[in-house]
Design an enzyme around this catalytic site. Structure first.
Site, PDB file in Angstrom:
ATOM      1  N   GLN A   6       1.874  -6.153  -3.152  1.00 19.86           N
ATOM      2  CA  GLN A   6       2.310  -6.250  -1.741  1.00 19.86           C
ATOM      3  C   GLN A   6       3.622  -5.466  -1.540  1.00 19.86           C
ATOM      4  OE1 GLN A   6       1.250  -9.638  -3.217  1.00 19.86           O
ATOM      5  NE2 GLN A   6      -0.658  -8.634  -2.733  1.00 19.86           N
ATOM      6  N   LYS A  30       1.728   2.077  -5.121  1.00 22.07           N
ATOM      7  CA  LYS A  30       2.252   1.496  -6.366  1.00 22.07           C
ATOM      8  C   LYS A  30       1.325   1.790  -7.545  1.00 22.07           C
ATOM      9  CE  LYS A  30       2.278  -2.532  -4.297  1.00 22.07           C
ATOM     10  NZ  LYS A  30       1.998  -2.123  -2.913  1.00 22.07           N
ATOM     11  N   GLY A  45      -4.609  -4.318  -3.820  1.00 25.48           N
ATOM     12  CA  GLY A  45      -5.604  -3.278  -4.111  1.00 25.48           C
ATOM     13  C   GLY A  45      -4.812  -2.051  -4.521  1.00 25.48           C
ATOM     14  N   HIS A  46      -4.724  -1.794  -5.808  1.00 23.10           N
ATOM     15  CA  HIS A  46      -3.905  -0.687  -6.320  1.00 23.10           C
ATOM     16  C   HIS A  46      -4.824   0.437  -6.790  1.00 23.10           C
ATOM     17  CE1 HIS A  46      -0.242  -3.537  -7.121  1.00 23.10           C
ATOM     18  NE2 HIS A  46      -0.674  -3.562  -5.888  1.00 23.10           N
ATOM     19  N   THR A  53       2.910 -12.709   2.892  1.00 24.78           N
ATOM     20  CA  THR A  53       2.046 -13.311   1.878  1.00 24.78           C
ATOM     21  C   THR A  53       2.789 -14.523   1.328  1.00 24.78           C
ATOM     22  OG1 THR A  53       0.607 -12.829  -0.001  1.00 24.78           O
ATOM     23  CG2 THR A  53       2.835 -11.861  -0.074  1.00 24.78           C
ATOM     24  N   ASP A 108       0.810  -1.224   0.000  1.00 29.34           N
ATOM     25  CA  ASP A 108       0.000   0.000   0.000  1.00 29.34           C
ATOM     26  C   ASP A 108       0.843   1.275   0.000  1.00 29.34           C
ATOM     27  OD1 ASP A 108      -2.235  -1.650   0.129  1.00 29.34           O
ATOM     28  OD2 ASP A 108      -2.234  -1.644   2.310  1.00 29.34           O
ATOM     29  N   LEU A 117       3.760  12.318   0.935  1.00 32.58           N
ATOM     30  CA  LEU A 117       4.526  13.299   1.702  1.00 32.58           C
ATOM     31  C   LEU A 117       3.594  14.351   2.299  1.00 32.58           C
ATOM     32  CD1 LEU A 117       7.411  14.160   2.466  1.00 32.58           C
ATOM     33  CD2 LEU A 117       7.541  15.430   0.317  1.00 32.58           C
ATOM     34  N   THR A 156      -8.493  -3.232  -0.423  1.00 28.91           N
ATOM     35  CA  THR A 156      -9.139  -4.511  -0.751  1.00 28.91           C
ATOM     36  C   THR A 156     -10.140  -4.905   0.321  1.00 28.91           C
ATOM     37  OG1 THR A 156      -7.235  -5.257  -2.016  1.00 28.91           O
ATOM     38  CG2 THR A 156      -8.673  -6.979  -1.190  1.00 28.91           C
ATOM     39  N   ARG A 191       2.334 -29.114  -6.480  1.00 32.36           N
ATOM     40  CA  ARG A 191       2.118 -29.648  -7.840  1.00 32.36           C
ATOM     41  C   ARG A 191       0.724 -30.228  -8.041  1.00 32.36           C
ATOM     42  NH1 ARG A 191       7.740 -32.611  -7.354  1.00 32.36           N
ATOM     43  NH2 ARG A 191       6.897 -32.657  -5.262  1.00 32.36           N
ATOM     44  N   GLY A 214      -0.145  13.877  -3.325  1.00 26.42           N
ATOM     45  CA  GLY A 214      -1.591  13.705  -3.357  1.00 26.42           C
ATOM     46  C   GLY A 214      -1.922  12.541  -4.269  1.00 26.42           C
ATOM     47  N   ASN A 230      -5.439 -10.195  -3.690  1.00 28.16           N
ATOM     48  CA  ASN A 230      -5.134  -9.625  -2.366  1.00 28.16           C
ATOM     49  C   ASN A 230      -4.644  -8.186  -2.528  1.00 28.16           C
ATOM     50  OD1 ASN A 230      -2.820 -10.635  -3.625  1.00 28.16           O
ATOM     51  ND2 ASN A 230      -1.840 -11.359  -1.756  1.00 28.16           N
ATOM     52  N   LYS A 287      -0.786   4.244  -8.086  1.00 28.69           N
ATOM     53  CA  LYS A 287      -0.691   5.629  -8.555  1.00 28.69           C
ATOM     54  C   LYS A 287       0.557   5.817  -9.420  1.00 28.69           C
ATOM     55  CE  LYS A 287       0.547  10.234  -7.724  1.00 28.69           C
ATOM     56  NZ  LYS A 287       0.421  11.534  -7.154  1.00 28.69           N
TER      57      LYS A 287
HETATM   58  P1  GDP Z   1      -0.847   0.311  -3.549  1.00 26.72           P
HETATM   59  O1  GDP Z   1      -1.446  -0.960  -3.072  1.00 26.72           O
HETATM   60  O2  GDP Z   1       0.624   0.367  -3.285  1.00 26.72           O
HETATM   61  O3  GDP Z   1      -1.174   0.631  -4.977  1.00 26.72           O
HETATM   62  O4  GDP Z   1      -1.473   1.473  -2.641  1.00 26.72           O
HETATM   63  P2  GDP Z   1      -3.036   1.631  -2.253  1.00 26.72           P
HETATM   64  O5  GDP Z   1      -3.795   2.040  -3.451  1.00 26.72           O
HETATM   65  O6  GDP Z   1      -3.512   0.415  -1.528  1.00 26.72           O
HETATM   66  O7  GDP Z   1      -2.953   2.771  -1.158  1.00 26.72           O
HETATM   67  C1  GDP Z   1      -2.424   4.026  -1.429  1.00 26.72           C
HETATM   68  C2  GDP Z   1      -3.505   5.069  -1.152  1.00 26.72           C
HETATM   69  O8  GDP Z   1      -2.901   6.350  -1.083  1.00 26.72           O
HETATM   70  C3  GDP Z   1      -4.533   5.183  -2.262  1.00 26.72           C
HETATM   71  O9  GDP Z   1      -5.755   5.540  -1.698  1.00 26.72           O
HETATM   72  C4  GDP Z   1      -4.000   6.314  -3.145  1.00 26.72           C
HETATM   73  O10 GDP Z   1      -5.020   6.993  -3.851  1.00 26.72           O
HETATM   74  C5  GDP Z   1      -3.402   7.213  -2.091  1.00 26.72           C
HETATM   75  N1  GDP Z   1      -2.230   7.991  -2.525  1.00 26.72           N
HETATM   76  C6  GDP Z   1      -1.238   7.657  -3.387  1.00 26.72           C
HETATM   77  N2  GDP Z   1      -0.280   8.615  -3.410  1.00 26.72           N
HETATM   78  C7  GDP Z   1      -0.690   9.581  -2.545  1.00 26.72           C
HETATM   79  C8  GDP Z   1      -0.107  10.805  -2.092  1.00 26.72           C
HETATM   80  O11 GDP Z   1       0.988  11.206  -2.490  1.00 26.72           O
HETATM   81  N3  GDP Z   1      -0.819  11.517  -1.152  1.00 26.72           N
HETATM   82  C9  GDP Z   1      -2.014  11.092  -0.665  1.00 26.72           C
HETATM   83  N4  GDP Z   1      -2.622  11.842   0.243  1.00 26.72           N
HETATM   84  N5  GDP Z   1      -2.588   9.941  -1.072  1.00 26.72           N
HETATM   85  C10 GDP Z   1      -1.925   9.193  -1.977  1.00 26.72           C
HETATM   86  P1  IMO Z   2      -0.990  -4.221  -2.207  1.00 35.75           P
HETATM   87  O1  IMO Z   2      -0.528  -4.798  -3.512  1.00 35.75           O
HETATM   88  C1  IMO Z   2      -0.955  -4.599   2.138  1.00 35.75           C
HETATM   89  C2  IMO Z   2      -1.143  -8.672   3.757  1.00 35.75           C
HETATM   90  C3  IMO Z   2      -2.368  -9.106   4.501  1.00 35.75           C
HETATM   91  C4  IMO Z   2      -1.747 -10.084   5.482  1.00 35.75           C
HETATM   92  C5  IMO Z   2      -0.660 -10.755   4.662  1.00 35.75           C
HETATM   93  C6  IMO Z   2      -1.072 -12.099   4.045  1.00 35.75           C
HETATM   94  O2  IMO Z   2      -2.273  -3.496  -2.282  1.00 35.75           O
HETATM   95  O3  IMO Z   2       0.100  -3.447  -1.566  1.00 35.75           O
HETATM   96  P2  IMO Z   2      -2.648 -12.773   2.006  1.00 35.75           P
HETATM   97  O4  IMO Z   2      -4.091 -12.490   1.736  1.00 35.75           O
HETATM   98  O5  IMO Z   2      -1.726 -12.234   0.958  1.00 35.75           O
HETATM   99  O6  IMO Z   2      -2.364 -14.208   2.311  1.00 35.75           O
HETATM  100  O7  IMO Z   2      -2.314 -11.965   3.388  1.00 35.75           O
HETATM  101  O8  IMO Z   2      -0.348  -9.848   3.613  1.00 35.75           O
HETATM  102  N1  IMO Z   2      -1.385  -8.150   2.375  1.00 35.75           N
HETATM  103  C7  IMO Z   2      -1.271  -6.867   2.037  1.00 35.75           C
HETATM  104  N2  IMO Z   2      -1.031  -5.768   2.799  1.00 35.75           N
HETATM  105  N3  IMO Z   2      -1.088  -4.489   0.792  1.00 35.75           N
HETATM  106  C8  IMO Z   2      -1.311  -5.566   0.016  1.00 35.75           C
HETATM  107  O9  IMO Z   2      -1.321  -5.517  -1.322  1.00 35.75           O
HETATM  108  C9  IMO Z   2      -1.459  -6.818   0.642  1.00 35.75           C
HETATM  109  N4  IMO Z   2      -1.705  -8.070   0.199  1.00 35.75           N
HETATM  110  C10 IMO Z   2      -1.641  -8.875   1.261  1.00 35.75           C
HETATM  111  O10 IMO Z   2      -2.990  -8.015   5.142  1.00 35.75           O
HETATM  112  O11 IMO Z   2      -1.102  -9.385   6.519  1.00 35.75           O
HETATM  113 MG    MG Z   3      -2.977  -1.615  -1.804  1.00 35.12          MG
END
Ligand code: GDP
Ligand code: IMO
Ligand code: MG
Length: 424
Positions: free
Chosen positions: A222, A16, A40-41, A237, A13, A330, A298, A141, A413, A38, A18
């Site tokens: 992840q 990535k 959520g981008h 994971t 999270d 930031l 997610t 397997r 942002g 798993n 963005k």
């Molecule tokens: P990912 O899994 O690495 O793609 O990240 P997520 O989407 O799960 O979580 C990142 C969250 O931060 C999302 O809601 C984005 O819209 C938000 N986000 C990304 N970059 C920025 C930033 O520079 N500032 C703020 N405030 N939010 C951001």
């Molecule tokens: P993105 O790609 C943050 C965490 C789960 C749990 C552990 C194992 O959005 O960054 P799983 O369902 O993979 O067996 O869970 O990994 N986890 C994540 N945490 N961002 C993710 O993906 C994650 N995918 C799995 O919360 O701790």
């Molecule tokens: Mg995510």
């Protein structure tokens, strides 16, 4: 030009989605190489917000071809829902979304076994998407792959054999009702017709693209410390999000990778259980969660929040061979009068010389903090590095020096335009 790998440098999270969306305008192909739904981008474009779980975040650029690599585990229902959602938003994926024939399928029993294993003594806090049990079958397997959808007779045989074993396990060990074999066979036999047009020999496709001088971005899901080998095992994971996983999960050889971008959040978050040395269980932690809207993309779970950990990041830099960094969120730190950064770990007053990969040890470290002044100004409208307040520049300089990283992209942002490049 070789391939670029983009990895999450902390616990996922990091933003990535963005950054992939932003830089993919410079790429011809974006491919996922591990994990599954798993992930959520999040990508925000104008007033629209897309959360991608399986489809690479390059899909919102109409000229980019997206590939789901062999290392990904695919839940066909989740995939079709995602394709549908994109189509409803006038984003057509046909002809520019391909799925590796060697990717494994998540089956209904994987999701059930995921939830059952979470009712045991060791709770990982998984996303419940069936990821662990699917990778168990892959390495045991016994997995069913995308290519198996093309041979209906064999597919039916494999599903029946696996279900016999799983149902026996469910009933005898867990006293759980068995799953309906006929319904599952019927459901998966139907996927064949829908998914057929997306299936590709992905390693051949990706390598041909590189041969033709096209650019390929490999999108990790992840993060480094959720890696099955390098993370905080067992609170991880079941795949390799680190840059090494990009090769096995896509079929692109290490000699064809020429850069690794680390995505780094300006503070730290984690979802699920496991060690987190800089976690804040106080008002500052709540402020980070509130200002950073730190709730899982997610599962919606609140994310655990803490200060930036430069010691953790320097380990991530080593494991991934990070060549440049995109620093996100930031702007969230604008609300703090003082900001702390962890620069080392101590156990019983003694500084550690290397990053502890053992969970018990990591649980017992005391972070050594340095305190910096906050900047107390909204920076979300800054358009360049030079627009940033002096105290923000001090923070960036401090974390770069202590983590040994070079920051090339800064995000202030969630929107595309809230990003700028740093001239080196
Ligand atoms: P990912 O899994 O690495 O793609 O990240 P997520 O989407 O799960 O979580 C990142 C969250 O931060 C999302 O809601 C984005 O819209 C938000 N986000 C990304 N970059 C920025 C930033 O520079 N500032 C703020 N405030 N939010 C951001
Ligand atoms: P993105 O790609 C943050 C965490 C789960 C749990 C552990 C194992 O959005 O960054 P799983 O369902 O993979 O067996 O869970 O990994 N986890 C994540 N945490 N961002 C993710 O993906 C994650 N995918 C799995 O919360 O701790
Ligand atoms: Mg995510």
């Amino acid at each position: 030009m070789g391939a670029t790998v983009l990895v999450g440098s902390q616990w996922g999270d990091e933003g990535k989605g963005k950054i992939v969306d932003l830089i993919s305008k410079e790429y011809d192909v974006v491919a996922r190489y591990q994990g599954g739904a798993n992930a959520g981008h999040t990508v925000e474009i104008g007033d629209k917000k897309y959360v991608l779980h399986l489809i690479p975040s390059g899909i919102l650029r109409e000229k980019v071809v997206c590939v789901i690599g062999n290392g990904v585990v695919i839940d066909p229902t989740a995939l079709l829902e995602e394709i549908d959602l994109l189509k409803k938003n006038n984003i057509d994926v046909d002809g520019r979304l391909f799925i590796s024939h060697n990717a494994h399928l998540i089956m209904p029993y994987h999701k059930l076994l995921d939830s059952i294993s979470e009712s045991g003594d060791v709770k990982i806090g998984t996303t419940g998407r069936g990821i662990g049990p699917c990778y168990i079958d892959k390495y045991g397997r016994k997995g069913i792959r995308i290519v198996d959808l093309l041979d209906r007779v064999e597919l039916e045989k494999k599903i029946r054999t696996n279900l016999k074993e799983k149902n026996e396990f469910l009933q005898k060990i867990h006293g759980h009702e068995g799953l309906d074999v006929e319904a599952i066979v019927k459901e998966y036999l139907e996927f064949d017709q829908i998914i057929d047009k997306y299936i590709k020999d992905a390693p051949a496709y990706l390598n041909r693209a590189l041969d033709e001088g096209k650019s390929v971005l490999l999108e990790g899901a992840q993060g480094t410390f959720l890696d099955i080998d390098h993370g905080t095992y067992p609170f991880v994971t079941s795949s390799n999000p680190t840059s090494g996983g990009a090769c096995t999960g896509s079929g692109i050889a290490p000699t064809r990778i020429d850069s690794v971008i680390g995505i780094v959040k300006a503070y730290t978050t984690r979802v699920g259980n496991g060690p987190f040395p800089t976690e804040l269980l106080d008002e500052d932690g709540n402020k980070l969660r509130e200002f950073g809207a730190e709730f899982g993309a997610t599962t919606g779970r609140p994310r655990r929040c803490g200060w930036f950990d430069a010691y953790l990041l320097s380990y991530s830099r080593m494991i991934n061979g990070i060549t440049s960094v995109a620093l996100t969120k930031l702007d969230v730190l604008s609300n703090f009068k003082q900001i702390k950064v962890c620069v080392a770990y101590e156990i019983n007053g003694k500084r550690l010389k290397s990053f502890p990969t053992n969970v018990n040890q990591l649980n017992s470290v005391t972070p050594v903090y340095e305190t910096l002044d906050g900047w107390n100004t909204d920076i979300s409208n800054c358009e360049s590095y030079d627009d940033l307040p002096a105290k923000t520049l001090d923070y960036l300089d401090f974390i770069s020096r202590h983590s040994g990283i070079k920051i090339n992209i800064i995000s202030v942002g969630p929107k595309r335009k809230q990003t700028f490049f740093v001239d080196q």
